[in-house]
Design a protein around this motif. Structure first.
Motif, mmCIF file in Angstrom:
data_model
loop_
_atom_site.group_PDB
_atom_site.id
_atom_site.type_symbol
_atom_site.label_atom_id
_atom_site.label_comp_id
_atom_site.label_asym_id
_atom_site.label_seq_id
_atom_site.Cartn_x
_atom_site.Cartn_y
_atom_site.Cartn_z
ATOM 1 N N CYS A 58 0.831 -1.206 0.000
ATOM 2 C CA CYS A 58 0.000 0.000 0.000
ATOM 3 C C CYS A 58 0.866 1.257 0.000
ATOM 4 C CB CYS A 58 -0.957 0.019 1.191
ATOM 5 S SG CYS A 58 -0.177 -0.233 2.771
ATOM 6 N N GLU A 59 0.271 2.361 -0.407
ATOM 7 C CA GLU A 59 1.046 3.580 -0.579
ATOM 8 C C GLU A 59 1.494 4.141 0.768
ATOM 9 O OE1 GLU A 59 -0.957 6.469 -2.981
ATOM 10 O OE2 GLU A 59 0.827 7.766 -3.067
ATOM 11 N N PHE A 60 0.592 4.137 1.738
ATOM 12 C CA PHE A 60 0.931 4.663 3.055
ATOM 13 C C PHE A 60 0.701 3.615 4.134
ATOM 14 C CE2 PHE A 60 -0.375 8.410 0.515
ATOM 15 C CZ PHE A 60 0.830 9.099 0.557
ATOM 16 N N PRO A 61 1.640 2.670 4.284
ATOM 17 C CA PRO A 61 1.438 1.633 5.289
ATOM 18 C C PRO A 61 1.379 2.242 6.687
ATOM 19 C CG PRO A 61 3.632 1.469 4.301
ATOM 20 C CD PRO A 61 2.926 2.576 3.600
ATOM 21 N N SER A 62 0.645 1.611 7.575
ATOM 22 C CA SER A 62 0.611 2.114 8.951
ATOM 23 C C SER A 62 2.015 2.015 9.523
ATOM 24 C CB SER A 62 -0.401 1.318 9.781
ATOM 25 O OG SER A 62 0.251 0.535 10.743
ATOM 26 N N GLU A 63 2.366 3.013 10.290
ATOM 27 C CA GLU A 63 3.745 3.067 10.797
ATOM 28 C C GLU A 63 4.046 1.890 11.721
ATOM 29 O OE1 GLU A 63 3.471 7.053 12.489
ATOM 30 O OE2 GLU A 63 5.026 7.616 11.027
ATOM 31 N N ARG A 64 3.043 1.504 12.488
ATOM 32 C CA ARG A 64 3.253 0.392 13.409
ATOM 33 C C ARG A 64 3.565 -0.894 12.639
ATOM 34 N NH1 ARG A 64 0.879 -3.994 15.652
ATOM 35 N NH2 ARG A 64 1.338 -4.354 17.869
ATOM 36 N N GLU A 65 2.757 -1.186 11.609
ATOM 37 C CA GLU A 65 2.960 -2.433 10.869
ATOM 38 C C GLU A 65 4.242 -2.381 10.052
ATOM 39 O OE1 GLU A 65 1.209 -4.651 12.026
ATOM 40 O OE2 GLU A 65 -0.219 -3.266 12.953
ATOM 41 N N TYR A 66 4.590 -1.173 9.599
ATOM 42 C CA TYR A 66 5.846 -1.014 8.860
ATOM 43 C C TYR A 66 7.012 -1.476 9.737
ATOM 44 C CZ TYR A 66 9.617 1.339 6.293
ATOM 45 O OH TYR A 66 10.775 1.617 5.611
ATOM 46 N N ASP A 67 7.013 -1.053 10.983
ATOM 47 C CA ASP A 67 8.117 -1.437 11.870
ATOM 48 C C ASP A 67 8.097 -2.926 12.194
ATOM 49 O OD1 ASP A 67 9.164 1.055 11.803
ATOM 50 O OD2 ASP A 67 9.085 1.435 13.959
ATOM 51 N N VAL A 68 6.906 -3.487 12.359
ATOM 52 C CA VAL A 68 6.825 -4.937 12.593
ATOM 53 C C VAL A 68 7.494 -5.660 11.428
ATOM 54 C CG1 VAL A 68 5.253 -6.922 12.763
ATOM 55 C CG2 VAL A 68 4.715 -4.796 13.976
ATOM 56 N N PHE A 136 18.897 -2.436 15.349
ATOM 57 C CA PHE A 136 17.885 -1.690 14.580
ATOM 58 C C PHE A 136 16.498 -1.685 15.216
ATOM 59 C CE2 PHE A 136 15.207 -2.058 10.446
ATOM 60 C CZ PHE A 136 15.210 -0.710 10.174
ATOM 61 N N GLN A 137 16.294 -2.410 16.330
ATOM 62 C CA GLN A 137 14.924 -2.516 16.833
ATOM 63 C C GLN A 137 14.817 -2.368 18.341
ATOM 64 O OE1 GLN A 137 13.675 -6.893 17.433
ATOM 65 N NE2 GLN A 137 14.650 -6.886 15.428
ATOM 66 N N GLY A 138 13.634 -2.031 18.786
ATOM 67 C CA GLY A 138 13.346 -1.946 20.202
ATOM 68 C C GLY A 138 11.862 -2.121 20.412
ATOM 69 N N ILE A 139 11.413 -1.681 21.581
ATOM 70 C CA ILE A 139 9.994 -1.802 21.899
ATOM 71 C C ILE A 139 9.578 -0.524 22.638
ATOM 72 C CG2 ILE A 139 10.514 -2.985 24.086
ATOM 73 C CD1 ILE A 139 7.998 -4.645 23.651
ATOM 74 N N ASP A 140 8.375 -0.014 22.336
ATOM 75 C CA ASP A 140 7.969 1.193 23.061
ATOM 76 C C ASP A 140 7.243 0.804 24.346
ATOM 77 O OD1 ASP A 140 5.322 0.619 22.507
ATOM 78 O OD2 ASP A 140 5.042 2.272 21.082
ATOM 79 N N HIS A 141 6.770 1.785 25.081
ATOM 80 C CA HIS A 141 6.213 1.460 26.397
ATOM 81 C C HIS A 141 4.814 0.855 26.304
ATOM 82 C CE1 HIS A 141 9.691 2.907 28.600
ATOM 83 N NE2 HIS A 141 9.801 3.793 27.611
ATOM 84 N N ASP A 142 4.239 0.785 25.093
ATOM 85 C CA ASP A 142 2.976 0.071 24.904
ATOM 86 C C ASP A 142 3.195 -1.276 24.226
ATOM 87 O OD1 ASP A 142 1.396 2.175 25.959
ATOM 88 O OD2 ASP A 142 1.634 3.268 24.044
ATOM 89 N N ASN A 143 4.449 -1.769 24.290
ATOM 90 C CA ASN A 143 4.786 -3.077 23.711
ATOM 91 C C ASN A 143 4.724 -3.141 22.186
ATOM 92 O OD1 ASN A 143 5.338 -4.091 26.192
ATOM 93 N ND2 ASN A 143 3.391 -5.174 26.427
ATOM 94 N N ASN A 144 4.813 -2.019 21.526
ATOM 95 C CA ASN A 144 4.901 -2.049 20.066
ATOM 96 C C ASN A 144 6.355 -2.197 19.646
ATOM 97 O OD1 ASN A 144 2.069 -1.346 19.466
ATOM 98 N ND2 ASN A 144 2.639 0.603 20.429
ATOM 99 N N ILE A 145 6.580 -2.964 18.590
ATOM 100 C CA ILE A 145 7.929 -3.047 18.028
ATOM 101 C C ILE A 145 8.249 -1.735 17.322
ATOM 102 C CG2 ILE A 145 9.312 -4.178 16.226
ATOM 103 C CD1 ILE A 145 7.831 -6.774 16.972
ATOM 104 N N THR A 146 9.458 -1.252 17.540
ATOM 105 C CA THR A 146 9.882 0.000 16.887
ATOM 106 C C THR A 146 11.206 -0.247 16.168
ATOM 107 O OG1 THR A 146 11.011 0.635 18.924
ATOM 108 C CG2 THR A 146 8.807 1.538 18.584
ATOM 109 N N THR A 147 11.503 0.587 15.180
ATOM 110 C CA THR A 147 12.838 0.528 14.561
ATOM 111 C C THR A 147 13.488 1.907 14.627
ATOM 112 O OG1 THR A 147 12.060 0.930 12.296
ATOM 113 C CG2 THR A 147 12.222 -1.373 13.016
ATOM 114 N N LEU A 148 14.820 1.898 14.458
ATOM 115 C CA LEU A 148 15.619 3.078 14.807
ATOM 116 C C LEU A 148 16.053 3.919 13.616
ATOM 117 C CD1 LEU A 148 18.049 1.278 17.297
ATOM 118 C CD2 LEU A 148 15.812 2.270 17.784
ATOM 119 N N GLY A 149 15.517 3.628 12.428
ATOM 120 C CA GLY A 149 15.987 4.356 11.242
ATOM 121 C C GLY A 149 17.048 3.527 10.538
#
Ligand code: ASP
Ligand code: MG
Length: 411
Positions: A58-68, A136-149
């Protein structure tokens, strides 16, 4: 006995065979009596493939799923490296970001590391286990996977080294260290023994791709000595560290170039308070980073304003600026994408005058016109026509005595 953090980038773990080589190198450092934490990137090309999948979906993937999605590459490489070590008879254990955990803020795709809990790692190290950490990865305080750029594994490694108070953080890569300039342009470029955090910060933000900018900021903040060296040989590389007295004696440490910017000029703007704010606020609202800015002396109450933006944002920026220009009654907008920013960097500049003028003279002797200039305490940058990039880099490298033979003579 020391605690060593080693980071291997994507090209160093690009194939099964290369992962086995990495395992042998890790094992060797471990056998020398060190505790080992290894941070790895995804196998070469894997992160790009994941990004392409997201874009295809998709053109604008959700940021959360992009990081997953894009965090998935590192899960493969940490497991494979741990297997390789285990099959050589070593105790090894892999960790994803959330399993440590490495806590970040919630800025998906460019998250910042906030805190690393070191108890899991410490326990493993204590019983002789080699710890393998996904970069390249971590987790935020709501347990979402995050990436660092992109390139974020460098930052993971430095942050882990800081949290564990490691003795050294080695960044093992496909180059031998940090060079005085790009050796593909200047074969006489030499490898620096050491470079200060501030110089490295300038170089990383001016276009050197050896270390992710944020990893250098982190290293500076926590005073982590970073050793950038080749994963293919044992030669000492470059130490990125606190400034020392030797560094001051060198006027210019490196020459960098960046072809990733474009120039926009707004012509004949009414010169009155608030104009700069009106021009630049919409750009920052659109998350466009403006780099160099010049405003000329105004005649008849009118002034020209010229600035640079990342080339990737050029179209977006131009559209915004054209709209604003019409609103504020400017005469027009001109733009140029064929520019390059050439910079000289060195902490020695702080205590010596004449460095900038020598740069200008050197460029003018080659007939290279300077379009814009900006300076900081430890750098001078000039915008020139991009067709002169290689020439400019070469003559400046020589003029400031950085060619290999020149450096050797001074010693
Ligand atoms: N795998 C990530 C990337 O390609 C992180 C890294 O390589 O440092 O950007
Ligand atoms: Mg990298």
């Amino acid at each position: 006995m020391a605690l060593v953090v080693q980071k291997y980038g994507g090209t160093s773990v690009g194939t099964i065979e290369k992962i086995q080589n990495v395992a042998r190198r890790v094992a060797r450092t471990y056998d020398e009596g060190n505790d080992m934490v290894v941070v790895v990137s995804a196998m070469a090309g894997e992160t790009n493939k994941l990004v392409a999948l997201a874009e295809a979906m998709c053109e604008f993937p959700s940021e959360r799923e992009y990081d997953v999605l894009v965090a998935a590459g590192e899960q493969v490489s940490i497991a494979l490296l741990s297997m390789a070590l285990q099959s050589m008879g070593y105790k090894a254990k892999s960790y994803l970001g959330w399993q440590i955990p490495i806590y970040t803020d919630n800025a998906f795709s460019k998250a910042r590391i906030e805190e690393i809990q070191d108890s899991n790692i410490r326990e493993d190290l204590h019983n002789g286990t080699i710890v393998v950490v996904a970069g390249f990865q971590g987790i935020d305080h709501d347990n979402n996977i995050t990436t660092l750029g992109r390139g974020g594994s460098d930052t993971s490694a430095v942050a882990v080294a800081a949290a564990l108070k490691a003795d050294v953080c080695e960044i093992l890569t496909d180059v031998d260290g940090v060079y005085t300039t790009d050796p593909r342009i200047v074969p006489e470029a030499s490898k620096m023994e050491k470079v200060s955090y501030d110089e490295m910060l300038e170089m990383a933000s001016l276009g050197s791709k050896v270390l992710q900018l944020r990893s250098v900021e982190f290293a500076k903040k926590y005073n982590v000595v970073v050793h950038v060296r080749s994963s293919l040989n044992d030669n000492p590389g470059t130490l990125v560290m606190k400034e020392d007295a030797d560094m001051e004696t060198v006027l210019v440490s490196g020459v960098t170039y960046n072809k990733d910017e474009a120039k926009i000029s707004v012509m004949r703007v009414p010169d009155k308070p608030g104009i700069a704010a009106q021009l630049f606020t919409p750009l920052s609202a659109a998350n466009i980073m403006v780099d160099m800015i010049i405003q000329n002396i105004s005649h008849e109450g009118l002034t020209d304003m010229t600035f640079t933006v990342p080339r990737a944002d050029f179209k977006k920026a131009l559209k915004i600026v054209e709209e604003t220009a019409a609103k504020i009654g400017a005469a027009g907008v001109q733009s140029n994408q064929s520019i390059a920013k050439i910079s000289i960097v060195g902490v020695g500049m702080r205590s010596h005058s004449g460095i900038a003028s020598k740069m200008f003279e050197t460029l003018s002797a080659e007939g290279v016109n300077i379009q814009m200039i900006s300076t900081s305490e430890i750098k001078v940058s000039c915008v020139i026509d991009d067709k002169y990039t290689e020439l400019a880099v070469r003559v400046l490298h020589e003029a400031f005595g950085l060619d290999k033979q020149q450096v050797a003579q001074e010693k």
